[in-house]
Enzyme design. Structure first.
Site, PDB file in Angstrom:
ATOM      1  CE  LYS A 193      -0.302   2.089  -5.053  1.00  0.00           C
ATOM      2  NZ  LYS A 193      -0.295   2.831  -3.753  1.00  0.00           N
ATOM      3  CD  GLU A 269       4.387 -10.778   3.404  1.00  0.00           C
ATOM      4  OE1 GLU A 269       3.461 -10.898   4.255  1.00  0.00           O
ATOM      5  OE2 GLU A 269       5.292  -9.952   3.497  1.00  0.00           O
ATOM      6  CB  CYS A 303       3.626  -8.977   7.563  1.00  0.00           C
ATOM      7  SG  CYS A 303       5.249  -9.148   6.879  1.00  0.00           S
ATOM      8  CD  GLU A 404      -1.549  -7.727  10.036  1.00  0.00           C
ATOM      9  OE1 GLU A 404      -2.279  -7.455   9.078  1.00  0.00           O
ATOM     10  OE2 GLU A 404      -0.384  -8.138   9.918  1.00  0.00           O
TER      11      GLU A 404
HETATM   12  P1  NAP Z   1      -3.184  -1.775   2.119  1.00  0.00           P
HETATM   13  O1  NAP Z   1      -4.358  -0.885   1.896  1.00  0.00           O
HETATM   14  O2  NAP Z   1      -3.354  -3.208   1.852  1.00  0.00           O
HETATM   15  O3  NAP Z   1      -2.000  -1.164   1.227  1.00  0.00           O
HETATM   16  C1  NAP Z   1      -0.973  -1.883   0.606  1.00  0.00           C
HETATM   17  C2  NAP Z   1      -0.793  -1.393  -0.830  1.00  0.00           C
HETATM   18  O4  NAP Z   1      -1.948  -1.711  -1.601  1.00  0.00           O
HETATM   19  C3  NAP Z   1      -0.621   0.102  -0.943  1.00  0.00           C
HETATM   20  O5  NAP Z   1       0.279   0.401  -1.981  1.00  0.00           O
HETATM   21  C4  NAP Z   1      -2.029   0.538  -1.293  1.00  0.00           C
HETATM   22  O6  NAP Z   1      -2.123   1.817  -1.852  1.00  0.00           O
HETATM   23  C5  NAP Z   1      -2.439  -0.538  -2.226  1.00  0.00           C
HETATM   24  N1  NAP Z   1      -3.883  -0.637  -2.408  1.00  0.00           N
HETATM   25  C6  NAP Z   1      -4.877  -0.215  -1.582  1.00  0.00           C
HETATM   26  N2  NAP Z   1      -6.076  -0.472  -2.122  1.00  0.00           N
HETATM   27  C7  NAP Z   1      -5.863  -1.061  -3.301  1.00  0.00           C
HETATM   28  C8  NAP Z   1      -6.721  -1.566  -4.323  1.00  0.00           C
HETATM   29  N3  NAP Z   1      -8.049  -1.512  -4.239  1.00  0.00           N
HETATM   30  N4  NAP Z   1      -6.143  -2.142  -5.405  1.00  0.00           N
HETATM   31  C9  NAP Z   1      -4.812  -2.210  -5.524  1.00  0.00           C
HETATM   32  N5  NAP Z   1      -3.963  -1.737  -4.605  1.00  0.00           N
HETATM   33  C10 NAP Z   1      -4.474  -1.172  -3.494  1.00  0.00           C
HETATM   34  O7  NAP Z   1      -2.642  -1.594   3.548  1.00  0.00           O
HETATM   35  P2  NAP Z   1      -2.768  -0.263   4.447  1.00  0.00           P
HETATM   36  O8  NAP Z   1      -4.127   0.339   4.315  1.00  0.00           O
HETATM   37  O9  NAP Z   1      -1.641   0.595   4.131  1.00  0.00           O
HETATM   38  O10 NAP Z   1      -2.688  -0.908   5.878  1.00  0.00           O
HETATM   39  C11 NAP Z   1      -3.849  -1.502   6.433  1.00  0.00           C
HETATM   40  C12 NAP Z   1      -3.516  -2.764   7.157  1.00  0.00           C
HETATM   41  O11 NAP Z   1      -2.888  -3.677   6.260  1.00  0.00           O
HETATM   42  C13 NAP Z   1      -2.523  -2.602   8.261  1.00  0.00           C
HETATM   43  O12 NAP Z   1      -3.060  -2.140   9.421  1.00  0.00           O
HETATM   44  C14 NAP Z   1      -2.011  -4.017   8.365  1.00  0.00           C
HETATM   45  O13 NAP Z   1      -2.875  -4.802   9.119  1.00  0.00           O
HETATM   46  C15 NAP Z   1      -2.008  -4.503   6.959  1.00  0.00           C
HETATM   47  N6  NAP Z   1      -0.665  -4.393   6.352  1.00  0.00           N
HETATM   48  C16 NAP Z   1       0.065  -5.525   6.225  1.00  0.00           C
HETATM   49  C17 NAP Z   1       1.321  -5.456   5.676  1.00  0.00           C
HETATM   50  C18 NAP Z   1       2.172  -6.656   5.505  1.00  0.00           C
HETATM   51  O14 NAP Z   1       3.380  -6.534   5.373  1.00  0.00           O
HETATM   52  N7  NAP Z   1       1.623  -7.838   5.473  1.00  0.00           N
HETATM   53  C19 NAP Z   1       1.851  -4.243   5.271  1.00  0.00           C
HETATM   54  C20 NAP Z   1       1.067  -3.089   5.395  1.00  0.00           C
HETATM   55  C21 NAP Z   1      -0.190  -3.194   5.930  1.00  0.00           C
HETATM   56  P3  NAP Z   1      -2.343   3.060  -0.833  1.00  0.00           P
HETATM   57  O15 NAP Z   1      -1.014   3.308  -0.275  1.00  0.00           O
HETATM   58  O16 NAP Z   1      -2.841   4.175  -1.629  1.00  0.00           O
HETATM   59  O17 NAP Z   1      -3.356   2.619   0.179  1.00  0.00           O
END
Ligand code: NAP
Ligand code: MG
Length: 503
Positions: A193, A269, A303, A404
């Protein structure tokens, strides 16, 4: 010069023009059961790049059933390791062959500079698949000298089964590679996904899996939203394991979904707020570059971004000023412009979040040495551009230092001595990465051992290699990707007892 739409690789133009993107389920391209689609945007312009199928729980269920069948009945799980190895290598070849197309798609969908997408994202992805192509023939068990008479005991390392893989938008293709490659090598089947902001390269990866001859149902790609498709995957009772990269908040939801369904295995991660520590005895020109590069690479959407730069008191002003001058010298623009150092952030949502922290910093007492707002300039008004920002005179207990930000914003914090910086460096919920800059070997090793983080870089910052484990302490995650550690993530160990006695 910005590459115009007409100068894009014709295969990219064809990919984008080819109607709404579909889901890859059981070797076929299908629409979402609901018929719904959503738009993926070009963050440099805010314009729509393509419509993509909005998969939800129904589509996830179809994909999981396909992956289940491909795992339980074969041919993936029954294929010889050498055959699986060849197919993964073939996939790497196809990615390499299509690397310009994939790099351009990555820049269009995510915003990153094209030169970076080519070198790091594509180069890294190809290397990654090649590395894991070698593993199927090397996943060994052990014979174990148990203390029971007349007994032969051994272990088998077997694939964990159907894996749900949920990935973020910061390195869309590479995050897919980090998860898909070891899972395939271990003999698992997959439902991937991708992030809603960046679904395109994962779809092309799915196409290349088919072209490589990886059997139907082994790799399924379901685009859609996290709250629906992602949540359904995490909760699905026929999924054996979820591998997730993303926010700590969603990591918690994944663990909860696993605990409330079938107790599937979970590897996480998550985020970081990594300390990058500059001692006064460092090679200063190297250290200052490393401190700046550690935060501004990939627009800080990393990250392991070195977002807390700790600088020893006697060189504090010099290093902080260097990072600020470096930030001012970076060219902000479209990733398709060869002159660009800093592309757009991935989305308006991310811009709002990052601007919020830029405004919070001064109210907490930090001094804005450079940047601090939206980037202005020709062609920047429509896209998601912010200025690389340096918050000096920061304290480790400020929210801008503890949370973060995931953008090009660095807090520069002074420290007194080794004890002080170890204490401050560890005073954080996260533990993903850390940097240490010093010429004193003993000090380097002492700090490397004392910082609670999954990776410590000494006199360098940020490299990864498929052979070296990567992952987080504390709230930065569970488990390690890369190397043999990732094979562990995708296998179960079975102990077999054989009674050799007679009668
Ligand atoms: P996120 O919401 O954690 O998204 C990561 C993945 O999880 C996406 O594919 C997302 O789908 C999915 N997801 C979201 N809600 C979910 C749920 N309830 N159950 C299962 N999967 C779900 O991250 P983001 O909103 O894109 O970014 C927010 C913050 O996360 C960033 O500002 C950053 O701090 C952190 N982040 C960290 C990393 C890392 O490499 N550690 C990478 C990205 C973001 P959708 O695309 O539809 O939301
Ligand atoms: Mg996009």
């Amino acid at each position: 010069m910005v590459m115009t739409a007409r100068e894009l690789d014709p295969r990219v133009q064809a990919f984008l023009a080819d109607g709404p993107k579909r889901l890859l389920i059981d070797g076929a391209w299908v629409e979402a059961a609901s018929g719904r689609t959503f738009a993926t945007l070009d963050p440099a312009t805010g314009e729509r790049l393509a419509e993509v199928a909005e998969g939800d729980a129904t589509d996830i269920d179809r994909a999981v059933k396909a992956a289940r069948r491909a795992f339980d009945e074969g041919p993936w799980s029954t294929m010889t390791p050498a055959e699986r190895s060849r197919l993964i290598w073939r996939l790497a070849d196809l990615i390499e062959e299509r690397s310009e197309v994939l790099a351009q798609l990555e820049t269009l969908d995510n915003g990153k500079p094209l030169a970076v997408a080519r070198r790091d994202d594509l180069g890294g992805t190809v290397d990654y698949f090649r590395y894991y192509a070698g593993w199927p023939t090397k996943v060994e068990g052990a014979t174990v000298p148990v203390s029971v008479a007349n007994t032969f005991a051994y272990t088998l390392r077997q694939p964990v089964g159907v894996c749900g893989q949920i990935i973020p938008w910061n390195y869309p293709l590479m995050m897919a590679a980090w998860k898909v490659a070891p899972a395939l090598a271990a003999g698992c089947t997959i439902v991937l996904k991708p992030a809603e902001q960046t679904p395109l390269s994962a779809l092309l990866l799915g196409e290349l899996c088919l072209e490589a001859g990886i059997p139907a149902g082994v790799v399924n790609v379901v685009t859609g939203y996290g709250e629906t498709a992602g949540a359904a995957l995490a909760a699905h009772p026929a999924v054996d394991k979820i591998a997730f990269t993303g926010s700590t908040e969603v990591g918690r939801l994944i663990l909860r979904a696993a605990s409330q369904s079938n107790l599937k295995k979970v590897s996480l991660e998550l985020g970081g707020k990594s300390p990058n520590i500059v001692f006064a005895d460092a090679d200063l020109s190297q250290a200052r570059e490393g401190a700046a590069g550690g935060i501004f690479y990939n627009m800080g959407q990393d990250c392991t971004a070195g977002s807390r730069v700790f600088v020893e008191g006697s060189i504090y002003d010099d290093v902080a000023q260097f990072i600020a001058d470096h930030a001012k010298g970076l060219t902000v623009g479209s990733g398709l412009d060869a002159a660009t150092d800093i592309g757009p952030l991935v989305s308006q949502e991310q811009v709002d979040r990052v601007l919020g922290y830029m405004q919070l910093g001064p109210t907490e007492g930090a001094r804005v040495l450079s940047g601090g707002g939206r980037a202005q300039g020709a062609g920047l008004d429509r896209g998601f551009f912010v200025q690389p920002t340096v918050l000096a005179d920061a304290r480790n207990d400020m929210r801008v230092a503890q949370e973060e930000i995931f953008g090009p914003v660095v807090t520069v914090i002074p420290f007194r001595d080794v004890e002080d910086v170890i204490r401050q460096g560890n005073d954080i919920a996260y533990g993903l990465g850390a940097g240490v800059w010093t010429r004193d070997l003993a000090k380097a090793h002492r700090v490397a051992a004392a910082i609670r983080a999954g990776t410590v870089w000494v006199n360098t910052y940020g490299p990864t290699d498929p052979a070296l484990p990567f992952g987080g302490f504390k709230a930065s995650g569970h488990g390690r990707e890369m190397g043999f550690e990732a094979i562990h993530l995708y296998t179960e160990v079975k102990s077999v007892w054989v009674n050799l006695g007679e009668g």
